[in-house]
Structure formats: C-alpha cells, structure tokens
Motif scaffolding. Structure first.
Motif, PDB file in Angstrom:
ATOM      1  N   GLU A 105      47.453 -47.721 -52.165  1.00 48.65           N
ATOM      2  CA  GLU A 105      47.820 -47.688 -53.450  1.00 48.65           C
ATOM      3  C   GLU A 105      49.411 -48.805 -53.322  1.00 48.65           C
ATOM      4  O   GLU A 105      49.401 -49.529 -54.612  1.00 48.65           O
ATOM      5  CB  GLU A 105      48.795 -46.378 -53.782  1.00 48.65           C
ATOM      6  N   SER A 109      41.011 -47.903 -65.240  1.00 50.38           N
ATOM      7  CA  SER A 109      42.360 -47.546 -65.063  1.00 50.38           C
ATOM      8  C   SER A 109      43.098 -47.871 -63.540  1.00 50.38           C
ATOM      9  O   SER A 109      42.008 -47.987 -62.869  1.00 50.38           O
ATOM     10  CB  SER A 109      42.735 -46.107 -65.244  1.00 50.38           C
ATOM     11  N   HIS A 110      44.096 -48.010 -63.485  1.00 52.78           N
ATOM     12  CA  HIS A 110      44.969 -48.136 -62.138  1.00 52.78           C
ATOM     13  C   HIS A 110      44.776 -47.229 -61.234  1.00 52.78           C
ATOM     14  O   HIS A 110      44.400 -47.457 -59.966  1.00 52.78           O
ATOM     15  CB  HIS A 110      46.389 -48.579 -62.280  1.00 52.78           C
ATOM     16  N   LYS A 111      44.589 -46.175 -61.593  1.00 51.64           N
ATOM     17  CA  LYS A 111      44.355 -44.836 -60.962  1.00 51.64           C
ATOM     18  C   LYS A 111      43.073 -44.864 -60.378  1.00 51.64           C
ATOM     19  O   LYS A 111      42.840 -44.455 -59.128  1.00 51.64           O
ATOM     20  CB  LYS A 111      44.477 -43.430 -61.683  1.00 51.64           C
ATOM     21  N   ASP A 112      42.005 -45.175 -61.004  1.00 47.74           N
ATOM     22  CA  ASP A 112      40.424 -45.284 -60.909  1.00 47.74           C
ATOM     23  C   ASP A 112      40.338 -46.254 -59.841  1.00 47.74           C
ATOM     24  O   ASP A 112      39.626 -46.242 -58.900  1.00 47.74           O
ATOM     25  CB  ASP A 112      39.774 -45.172 -61.830  1.00 47.74           C
ATOM     26  N   VAL A 130      42.536 -47.508 -57.644  1.00 49.59           N
ATOM     27  CA  VAL A 130      43.132 -47.103 -56.335  1.00 49.59           C
ATOM     28  C   VAL A 130      41.895 -46.409 -55.674  1.00 49.59           C
ATOM     29  O   VAL A 130      41.941 -46.576 -54.315  1.00 49.59           O
ATOM     30  CB  VAL A 130      44.342 -46.439 -56.549  1.00 49.59           C
ATOM     31  N   LYS A 131      41.391 -45.338 -56.497  1.00 53.13           N
ATOM     32  CA  LYS A 131      40.410 -44.544 -55.968  1.00 53.13           C
ATOM     33  C   LYS A 131      39.300 -45.089 -55.380  1.00 53.13           C
ATOM     34  O   LYS A 131      38.681 -45.153 -54.101  1.00 53.13           O
ATOM     35  CB  LYS A 131      39.978 -43.628 -56.887  1.00 53.13           C
ATOM     36  N   GLU A 159      46.228 -52.059 -67.991  1.00 48.71           N
ATOM     37  CA  GLU A 159      47.008 -50.947 -67.538  1.00 48.71           C
ATOM     38  C   GLU A 159      46.592 -49.776 -67.956  1.00 48.71           C
ATOM     39  O   GLU A 159      46.505 -48.683 -67.389  1.00 48.71           O
ATOM     40  CB  GLU A 159      48.742 -51.124 -67.400  1.00 48.71           C
ATOM     41  N   LYS A 160      46.545 -49.877 -69.396  1.00 51.70           N
ATOM     42  CA  LYS A 160      45.998 -48.390 -70.030  1.00 51.70           C
ATOM     43  C   LYS A 160      44.888 -48.869 -70.945  1.00 51.70           C
ATOM     44  O   LYS A 160      44.915 -50.061 -71.699  1.00 51.70           O
ATOM     45  CB  LYS A 160      46.962 -47.817 -70.908  1.00 51.70           C
TER      46      LYS A 160
END
Length: 633
Positions: A39, A59-62, A64-65, A322-323
């Motif tokens: 991250e 998305s940023h979260k995805d 990183v995953k 970002e979104k």
C-alpha cells in the motif's frame, strides 16, 4: 518500464507496462525502507501506464489488492469527448483508445452496431487519425442523446476493456507469482549484485594499475640508476632480474619500467603519474567502502536510479481515476502559451489541485518559450484551460482560427493557417463572464462579438472586414463588470463603458473607438476592473504607475487623455491595468521574455502627465498576464 506477456505449459504471465518515473521512485523508497508495505508503494505506483494513454477506472483499493496478490484484472477506457456543433447537433470524438485495441476493428464494430440497428443515434462515422494521434469522429443525429450513445459505445465495443495482470516470473529458475513488493525487491537484489561485481572488478583494475604506477614512480625517483642498469644489461631478461632484485619490484612492475618511454622521465610526466596514483588511492578507498557496506551499495543504487530518472523520467500517459464516478468524458487541464508566430507550448497538468505541480509546469513552459522565441516575436498569452474548452487565435489580418484545447499539438507545436501574418490575441470559452470578444484595429475601430459567431463554425474564418491600411492590433475576451480602455502610440488613453459597443456579427465593420490625432494610431487596449493602477512602458523604456482615478470615464469615440509624457521620438508601447504584486510577462523586440512583479518601490507612482523612470534597456513590445488559477486564490 515495458510490460511482458507469455504462455508456457500450465503457466502464463501478463505484466502491463508501467511508468518509469513511478517505478523508480518506488524502488528508491523500498531500497531505503525494506519493510514498506504494498500500500505504501502504491503511493508511487498508481497503476499500469500504457503508451496509448486511456483512463484506468480500477479503484485504488482494488489496485492495492491486485499488487498484493500478484494477479487480478483492471478496467481501461479510451478517451472521448462530446462536441457541440451548429444547429443543435453533437458529435463524439474518440482521441485515445485502450492498449492493444485495433483501431480498424473498433471502427468496424461501431459500424456494425449502426448496421444491425443496435445504435440508431449515429449518422456518420469517419477516421481522421494522423501522425498527431487518434481521432475517430462519430457524428450524431439531431435527436440523439450524446451521453447515451457514448455510454453504449463503452459498453458494446472495445472502447472499454479489461486487462489481466499476472505477476508470474522466474526466480532462481523457478516460476513464482510475486507481489509488487517482491518483484521490486528481486530487482533491487539483482542490481545490488551487479553493483558488487562491478565494484569488485573496478577495485581489482585500480589496484593493478596502482601497482604499476608505484613501480614507475620508484623508477623515476631512481632514474639514473635505472638507466645505468638497463644500459649495463645484455638483454631485457637480465635487466628485469636486476631491477626486481635491487628495488624490490614485481615482474609486472619491472616489465612496465622497461616498456616505459624516455619521455616519461620529464618533470611534467612525473607529476601526471603522482596525480594518477593519488586518484587511484581515492578510488580504491571508495571501492572498498562500497564492498564493505550494504548501506553504501544501496546509496550507489539510488544514485544510479536518480541519474536514469533525470535522463529518461517521463510523465504518466494513462489517467488514474481515484474514484470511478461514472463519468463518460474526462476533463484534462493544460497550460498553453501562444507565440505571435503561431507556435504554441502545451503541457498537461496531471493534478490541477497541486499548486507545486502547476507552478512546475508553468515554469517549464516559460523556459521553453525563452528558447523558442525569435527577435520580433512575442508571447501573446499564457493560460490554464480545460481540454473541452475551445480557444480562439485572432490574427492581425482579421481572421479567427479556433480549436478545442484537446486538439492542439502537445508539447511544442505550430498552429495551422499561420503564415506571414501574426497572432495578436487569444480568447477561450468561459474566460470572461460575457463569453464575448473585443477586436481593436490600428485605425481606431473597435468591434464586439459573441463567441457563438466564432466557435463551432469554420476553423479559419474572417471575422472583421478591414480597410487596406488597417489591421487588428489586439484582441481579448470581454468580462463583466469592467470598462474598456484604448491607448495610442502618442500616449492618448481613453476609458469608457464597454456597453457603449453593441454586439455584432462576423460581417460587421465595427465602430469608432477613439478619436485619433493626425499621424497617431492605436497600439492596444485592455479592460479596467478592480485594478488600482495603470502601468505604462514606452519604447525607450520609461516606466511608471498611474492611479486609475486620474483617468475619468468618458464616451466612446472621444479623444483620450495623456497617459505619459513622451520624449522626442518615443512612443507608448505598453499600457494596462495592474495591482501591486501582480505578475506580468514582458517580451522584448530582441526576442527575450522575462517575468516582472509590479512593485511600487521599483516602479514609480506618478501623475499621468509625468515621464516616469527609465527602468528597461530593451524595447518592450508586448505584455501578457498569466491566467493560471491556484486553489485558494
């Protein structure tokens, strides 16, 4: 950083290309902080960066995953915009397509949707792509909803596609799926190994050379005896034996002495050898320091990355959202500088909210202007503008050339239709509240037009009929509330209500703006709003500030008031409204450009009838006010 794809028995890999600058910064960070998380690394590496651009909507979260697992899938969209046309019609312009999408196949797919009746809003489809980039035009019917049509194109064609990521690589000849951090660590490990082997080689090379130099220096210190031994020996083998015995030299050193030319015995050559020996000792000390410390190896690695960054660092081409807000079109911000000869400098701002980045791009543009501008040319304007905004370029022969900011050449380029004529003004949509344009001619004619008569029509049209001895001297966007000012070469300045000039069409000649004295002519004009002072600069370099209250508001077509007292042979070149601490950019007749901050301690505040102080040694021929918006201003 190029990507890689491959398939083997039961295995496959799919590593998309990434931005070199981002990867380099992540490598530097990980080298200094080996315990960094994926991250944290994603602060530098936003996601893949494709040479064809596009928009990454994952998305940023995805993201990183995916980088943690070493596998996953991302969504990439092409870039398109909706343009308004005359007659309440629209068209869609596709100007970037996703990575590895075949343009011809994409066009065929859109045509198939129309042919099969799955999309009824398209009236025409054509490919206008050239060496400047992709440009697919989708003309829409009058009743079609452009947003709905574009949404269908994203859903039913490869204008939007999924790209797999699989970070499977060979580690020690064994296939493994690694996380982003593990991939970067493997690269750092490889580079440290390279640095170690290279440094060891350089150390051995330096030590061998120093060994020889020390032998040569010993020979130079005992030059007479060495010459005596060589002359007294029957062959080179005997001379080598005697040298090694008497001076405790190695065979290598003795051979180097025998091979040495007599010119080396001069004092100058001796000094060179002493200097080389000192330099070699420093190098050997540095090499040993690197080999004895892992931390020093990391420093060398980071320095090498910095050198590569300086040489090959580039900006990201793929936009990362970002979104994913479901937007169909994507706005980009540019800083565009326009020169009078039709050259433009155009750079994208990746993060318009970042003041430092905006200032960096602005300074980059200014630096390029200084290297491009030629004597007699000048900087017409510099502004921040959105990709969907149309911008007009007004020439001295009364023509208007317009283009969307997105269609202008990127980096350094040249506008079409600019030959012997020159640009004397620019205006872009929403620059002023009125969306109107003022034109000023040399003979004192002024004209006010609406942007509707300029944009979305012919991209090269005559917007004012001119007499043979007349030309446009300046053009600028209207704004509210403000007064308009016209100034002449003989330093007359007239300020009047801008609404005294009614809006007219492209064929109208305009109206008289100022009553000119015989032999006088208009140099330019400007809007007066909340500014406190009027700045004047003459041809001979006389400068001053005058309180605007000294110039009462008059009627159009009247004579102006003296703005500055002129010396014999002098003219008023520049006149504009300013506030203290405003930044302006001045262009000289010799082809120089420089910034100037309005400072009442340096520029005298004087009466309108005063001469001012000589502050400039070069003739100033144009003044431009940067139109860059900073957050919080």
């Amino acid at each position: 950083c190029n990507g890689a794809t491959g398939i083997a028995v039961g295995l496959s890999t799919s590593i998309p290309p990434h931005n070199f600058t981002e990867v380099a910064e992540a490598l530097k960070y990980l080298a200094e902080f080996p315990n960094a998380t994926v991250e944290e690394l994603c602060q530098f590496i936003k996601g893949p960066d494709f040479p064809t651009g596009g928009i990454l909507t994952t998305s940023h979260k995805d993201m990183v995953k995916i980088y943690e697992d070493g596998r996953g899938s991302i969504t990439l969209k092409g870039k398109a915009r909706i343009e308004k046309l005359a007659g309440n019609r629209h068209r869609i312009v596709i100007y970037e397509i996703p990575y590895q999408v075949n343009k011809v196949e994409l066009i065929k797919r859109i045509a198939e949707l129309v042919r099969t009746g799955k999309e009824k809003g398209i009236s025409d489809l054509r490919d206008e792509s050239d060496r400047d980039g992709i440009r697919i035009i989708v003309e829409l019917k009058r009743e079609a909803n452009p947003e709905k049509v574009l949404k269908k194109l994203y859903q039913r064609t490869q204008l939007q596609k999924s790209i797999p990521i699989n970070l499977t690589v060979l580690v020690g000849k064994q296939p493994k799926t690694l996380s982003l951090k593990e991939v970067l660590l493997e690269f750092i490990k490889h580079r440290i190994e390279v640095i170690t082997k290279r440094t060891l080689y350089e150390l051995q090379k330096a030590e061998k050379r120093l060994h020889i130099i020390e032998g040569l220096l010993k020979a130079l210190e005992n030059a007479d005896r060495v010459i005596e031994i060589v002359r007294g020996s029957k062959d080179s083998a005997e001379a080598k034996f005697k040298l090694t015995s008497e001076f405790q030299l190695s065979d290598t050193q003795a051979q180097a002495i025998l091979d040495m030319r007599l010119s080396r015995f001069t004092s100058l050559e001796s000094e060179k050898l002493y200097n080389e020996a000192d330099e070699l000792r420093k190098q050997i000390e540095r090499y040993r320091e690197i080999l004895s410390s892992e931390q020093e190896k990391i420093k060398v690695f980071i320095n090498e990355i910095d050198e590569l960054l300086e040489k090959y660092g580039d900006d990201r081409k793929t936009i990362v959202l970002e979104k994913d807000e479901g937007k169909l079109t994507f706005e980009e911000n540019y800083i565009i500088a326009v020169l009078s000869n039709g050259k433009i400098i155009n750079y994208k701002i990746d993060n318009p909210e970042d003041r430092e980045e905006k200032e960096r791009i602005f300074n980059k543009v200014i630096n390029e202007i200084t290297s491009l501008i030629l004597p007699g040319d000048y900087l017409v304007s510099i502004q921040e503008i959105k990709s969907s905004q149309p911008i007009a370029f007004i020439t001295n022969d009364g023509r208007c050339i317009w283009s969307l900011a997105a269609d202008l050449p990127k980096g350094e380029g040249k506008l079409k239709y600019i030959d012997e004529n020159k640009i004397v003004g620019t205006a872009f949509k929403s620059e002023g509240e009125e969306d109107r344009l003022f034109l000023l001619t040399k003979n004192g004619i002024i004209k006010r037009m609406t942007f509707e008569d300029i944009f979305y029509k012919s991209q090269n049209q005559q917007i004012i009929p001119l007499q043979e001895d007349d030309e446009i001297v300046m053009a600028f966007a209207d704004d509210h509330p403000s007064y308009i000012a016209i100034y002449t070469a003989k330093a007359d300045l007239l300020i009047f209500e801008r609404n005294q000039i009614r809006v007219t069409g492209a064929k109208a000649k305009g109206v008289e703006g100022i009553d000119l004295d015989e032999g006088d002519y208009v140099k330019g004009g400007f809007l007066v709003n909340s500014e406190e002072y009027i700045l004047t600069i003459t041809k001979n370099g006389q400068c001053k500030l005058v309180n605007k209250e000294e110039f009462p508001i008059k009627k159009r077509a009247q004579k102006g008031l003296m703005a500055v007292k002129l010396q014999k042979g002098d003219e008023l070149n520049i006149c504009t409204s300013v506030n203290i601490e405003d930044e302006v950019i001045l262009s000289t007749s010799g082809g120089k450009v420089f910034k100037m901050i309005i400072d009442d301690k340096r520029i005298p505040v004087a009466k309108r009838t005063a001469m001012g102080d000589k502050l400039l040694n070069e003739e100033i021929i144009w003044l431009a006010k940067p139109k860059i918006k900073y957050k919080g201003d």
